[in-house]
Design an enzyme around this catalytic site. Structure first.
Site, short mmCIF file in Angstrom:
data_model
loop_
_atom_site.label_atom_id
_atom_site.label_comp_id
_atom_site.label_asym_id
_atom_site.label_seq_id
_atom_site.Cartn_x
_atom_site.Cartn_y
_atom_site.Cartn_z
N GLU A 81 0.82 -1.22 0.00
CA GLU A 81 0.00 0.00 0.00
C GLU A 81 0.85 1.26 0.00
OE1 GLU A 81 -3.75 0.05 0.51
OE2 GLU A 81 -3.60 -2.01 -0.21
N CYS A 88 -2.75 11.28 3.90
CA CYS A 88 -3.10 10.37 2.79
C CYS A 88 -2.96 11.08 1.45
CB CYS A 88 -4.54 9.90 2.90
SG CYS A 88 -4.94 9.08 4.42
N HIS A 104 -4.42 1.61 7.35
CA HIS A 104 -3.01 1.88 7.06
C HIS A 104 -2.36 2.38 8.35
CE1 HIS A 104 -4.33 2.86 2.69
NE2 HIS A 104 -3.74 1.69 2.69
O1 SUG Z 1 -7.74 3.02 0.36
N1 SUG Z 1 -10.52 5.17 0.55
C1 SUG Z 1 -9.09 4.98 0.58
C2 SUG Z 1 -8.46 5.91 1.58
C3 SUG Z 1 -6.96 5.89 1.50
C4 SUG Z 1 -6.32 6.66 2.60
N2 SUG Z 1 -4.93 6.61 2.49
C5 SUG Z 1 -4.04 6.55 3.52
N3 SUG Z 1 -4.41 6.19 4.71
N4 SUG Z 1 -2.82 6.80 3.25
C6 SUG Z 1 -8.73 3.53 0.89
O2 SUG Z 1 -9.45 2.92 1.69
C7 SUG Z 1 -12.75 4.90 -0.39
C8 SUG Z 1 -13.42 4.97 -1.74
C9 SUG Z 1 -14.91 4.81 -1.67
O3 SUG Z 1 -15.40 4.15 -0.76
O4 SUG Z 1 -15.61 5.33 -2.59
C10 SUG Z 1 -11.26 4.71 -0.47
O5 SUG Z 1 -10.76 4.14 -1.42
#
Ligand code: SUG
Length: 448
Positions: free
Chosen positions: A175, A367, A249
């Site tokens: 990730e 993020c 994460h």
């Molecule tokens: O991968 N949310 C992302 C958020 C990523 C956050 N990144 C870090 N923590 N670095 C994920 O879960 C949600 C999309 C939706 O539900 O439409 C989403 O992909």
């Protein structure tokens, strides 16, 4: 690189794409699940992100922008048997399976902390900057990002070594930088690279309710590719408690910068052991780590995204936190920030920003950015049109206002006009950023 040469941290923020929406796609991400089906405002989301970039520019820090990916991903739809022109493929897929199309409409590449893992040249055996594109295999809507991400990373950092994603299977769940921390005396010095994993693919007996997205196998593969020294590398396991509370994460519960680790007490299973191993390796690198640990309810840490803040080194030698407004409005989170501000540590400033459009999908300040530590020479090699200043941010705001909708609902994800709108927006953006034809639709010669 010569150890004397000065280094800076470049933050590459994802520009929120025109299809930003709440499809509830991420199992284990409580904000994404909780907002499923709500209307989104892509225009506001993109403007909030640009405001964050402006804040860093005003602080005198280097800031770059990563363009959104093209959506819908018509290539993928063709790969699974839909035929015809791109608009016909989109329409047929929507009629056949709207949930599938929702996955291929996500603006998730905005969270560039998941674009890649980065090792600065001070840490690598060949003295080059290394990046490994994340495969993001844990979530179907994110597993499609790597090819466009790799292309964009190569465009912005033409002299860096950009590795393709690891093999696309759950053994190598990767990730990116969201599960990677670096600590150092200062950015120009060799650092301790800390990989945090949630799962060991071949040895695990531990069961979590939510998936541990990052595997130890992936982290070790990235460290090998980046030619890191074992003595300056650490692998820490994220606690099952944190994963099951919604810390999908590690950057939801921990952030590091320089000598400082800012984190929640439940981020790792055994805090004493973690501190001991960090201290041991840090000492060999000539610095004393500073642990700023919060003992507050884990749920409040996750709902406020306190630890998903950016911890930045300022030109005056102190550090600043860029936090979501939600942390300011959560008394336990605000109290911890105030405690750090008044304590004997490098953090001297805290800035709270409204990033609610992204936050509702589980994406806070950290993020939205990929940190790349670069020497001044390496910074000079960055594709300069992607480096931001106040005027360029204003131009991008104008571009957003002209191209983005202010409301997207579930059924809009199948609107044939949305594909053409997105492509027109991205076509103009690539011209503004002097990127040439970088998207498949441009290389194939059309926006319909
Ligand atoms: O991968 N949310 C992302 C958020 C990523 C956050 N990144 C870090 N923590 N670095 C994920 O879960 C949600 C999309 C939706 O539900 O439409 C989403 O992909």
């Amino acid at each position: 690189m010569s150890p004397q040469s000065k280094s800076v941290e470049l933050n590459i923020d994802g520009l929120v794409g025109p299809t930003h929406n709440y499809a509830g796609l991420s199992f284990g991400n409580v904000a994404s699940a909780g907002n499923k089906g709500n209307a989104s405002n892509p225009r506001e989301a993109a403007l909030q992100g640009l405001e964050k970039m402006r804040k860093l520019v005003k602080m005198g820090l280097p800031q770059a922008v990563m363009p959104p990916h093209a959506r819908p991903l018509t290539h993928y739809l063709k790969q699974i048997g839909f035929t015809g022109s791109d608009s016909a493929v989109y329409e047929r897929a929507w009629n056949a399976n709207p949930s599938l199309v929702a996955n291929l409409m996500s603006a998730s590449p905005m969270w560039t902390a998941n674009a890649a893992t980065v090792s600065p040249s001070a840490d690598t055996a060949d003295g080059q900057v290394h990046l490994t594109t994340a495969n993001l295999v844990a979530m179907p809507h994110r597993s499609v990002e790597a090819p466009q991400t790799e292309r964009l990373l190569k465009a912005i950092l033409p002299k860096a070594v950009v590795h393709s994603a690891l093999p696309s299977n759950t053994v190598f769940g990767d990730e990116g930088a969201a599960n990677h921390n670096r600590m150092c005396q200062s950015h120009d010095k060799e650092g301790l690279e800390i990989f945090v994993y949630g799962r060991e693919a071949f040895r695990d007996t531990q069961q979590t309710r939510f998936p541990g997205r990052q595997t130890l196998e992936a982290s070790k593969a990235v460290a090998r590719l980046h030619k890191l020294d074992d003595d300056k590398t650490l692998y820490l396991r994220q606690s099952a408690k944190a994963i099951d509370a919604g810390a999908f994460h590690n950057d939801v519960v921990c952030v590091t910068n320089g000598t400082v680790m800012f984190y929640h007490k439940d981020a790792f299973d055994d805090v004493a052991a973690m501190q001991k191993s960090v201290r041991g390796k840090a000492e060999a690198l000539g610095f004393e780590p500073e642990f700023l640990m919060a003992d507050m309810p884990l749920q409040e840490a996750i709902s406020s995204y306190l630890f998903n803040s950016q911890l930045l080194s300022l030109p005056n030698g102190t550090m600043a936190l860029i936090l979501p407004k939600d942390a300011e409005e959560t008394p336990s989170a605000k109290a911890f920030v105030d405690h750090c501000l008044s304590g004997n540590n490098p953090i001297a400033e805290a800035h709270y920003l409204d990033l609610r459009q992204s936050m509702r999908n589980g994406g806070g300040p950290a993020c939205l950015r990929l940190r790349v530590q670069l020497t001044e020479d390496e910074l000079a090699q960055v594709h300069s049109p992607m480096l931001m200043n106040d005027a360029k941010i204003s131009e991008l705001e104008d571009w957003v206002k002209r191209h983005y909708r202010d409301r997207l609902e579930k059924d809009d994800l199948g609107d044939p006009a949305l594909m053409t709108e997105c492509r027109a927006a991205l076509d103009e953006l690539t011209q503004r950023l002097s990127l040439g034809a970088i998207y498949d639709f441009q290389m194939e010669g059309g926006i319909t």
